[in-house]
Enzyme design. Structure first.
Site: not given
Ligand SMILES: Cc1cc2nc3c(=O)[nH]c(=O)nc-3n(C[C@H](O)[C@H](O)[C@H](O)COP(=O)(O)O)c2cc1C
Length: 180
Positions: A155, A71
């Site tokens: 949606c 990371h």
């Protein structure tokens, strides 16, 4: 060659990130994709790996190179970070200093790397005052936003929250004024 971190989060629009990864790779950028766990519910790492020819990262604790803390090295070599689609959740985490997965931790570890965030979510989520506050906070810290479009959303609602057009996102990256 410029290194771009492409963060992909848990939205139906995650499939569009494949197009973004493909376009940027073909334009000569080195694209390294980091997916959240939720993003992997929508699209597989293999798609991004095949398009970018790079390993896709999602498990912070899978340290495959012992000499390298991934990371940190990803954050260090990044020239630009693009998060598309960006969920309400990742926006909230970045605005509040939460680093609990690979993507949020890499972004936290960046120093002076331009970050472009492309929100994609249901309209009520997007206009939620907490989300808007988080966007304002990140803007004040210098993060860039590529605003969502108004559209019929997954949606079924009509409203603002659809991921910005892929071309607009890619053009914004290309128009970035790189540091000398
Ligand atoms: C079908 C489906 C679609 C979703 N689409 C979105 C979306 O577009 N934007 C969003 O912010 N969250 C969306 N979510 C919810 C996120 O996936 C959820 O908040 C998740 O915790 C985000 O995690 P991440 O930010 O680590 O990717 C969706 C969930 C489901 C089941």
């Amino acid at each position: 060659m410029k290194n771009i971190i492409l963060g992909v989060t848990g939205s139906v629009a995650a499939y569009k990130a494949a197009d973004i990864a493909n376009n940027l790779t073909k334009k000569g950028y080195n694209v390294e994709v980091i997916m959240t766990g939720s993003a992997r519910e929508f699209i597989t790492p293999l798609t991004f790996q095949s398009l970018t020819k790079n390993k896709v990262y999602y498990d912070m604790f899978e340290e495959i190179t012992p000499k390298d803390i991934k990371h940190i090295s990803l954050a260090r070599k990044a020239d630009l970070c693009l998060i598309a689609p960006a969920s309400a959740n990742i926006i909230g985490k970045l605005a509040n200093g939460i680093a609990d997965d690979m993507l949020s931790t890499v972004v936290m570890a960046m120093n002076n790397v331009p970050v472009y965030i492309c929100p994609a979510m249901n309209t009520n989520m997007y206009i939620n005052p907490i989300v808007q506050r988080n966007i304002k906070t990140l803007t004040e810290f210098g993060y860039h936003f590529i605003e969502p479009r108004e559209s019929v959303l997954a949606c079924g609602d009509l409203g603002t929250g659809a991921l910005a057009d892929v071309d607009k996102i890619v053009n914004t990256v290309e128009a970035h004024q790189w540091r000398a």
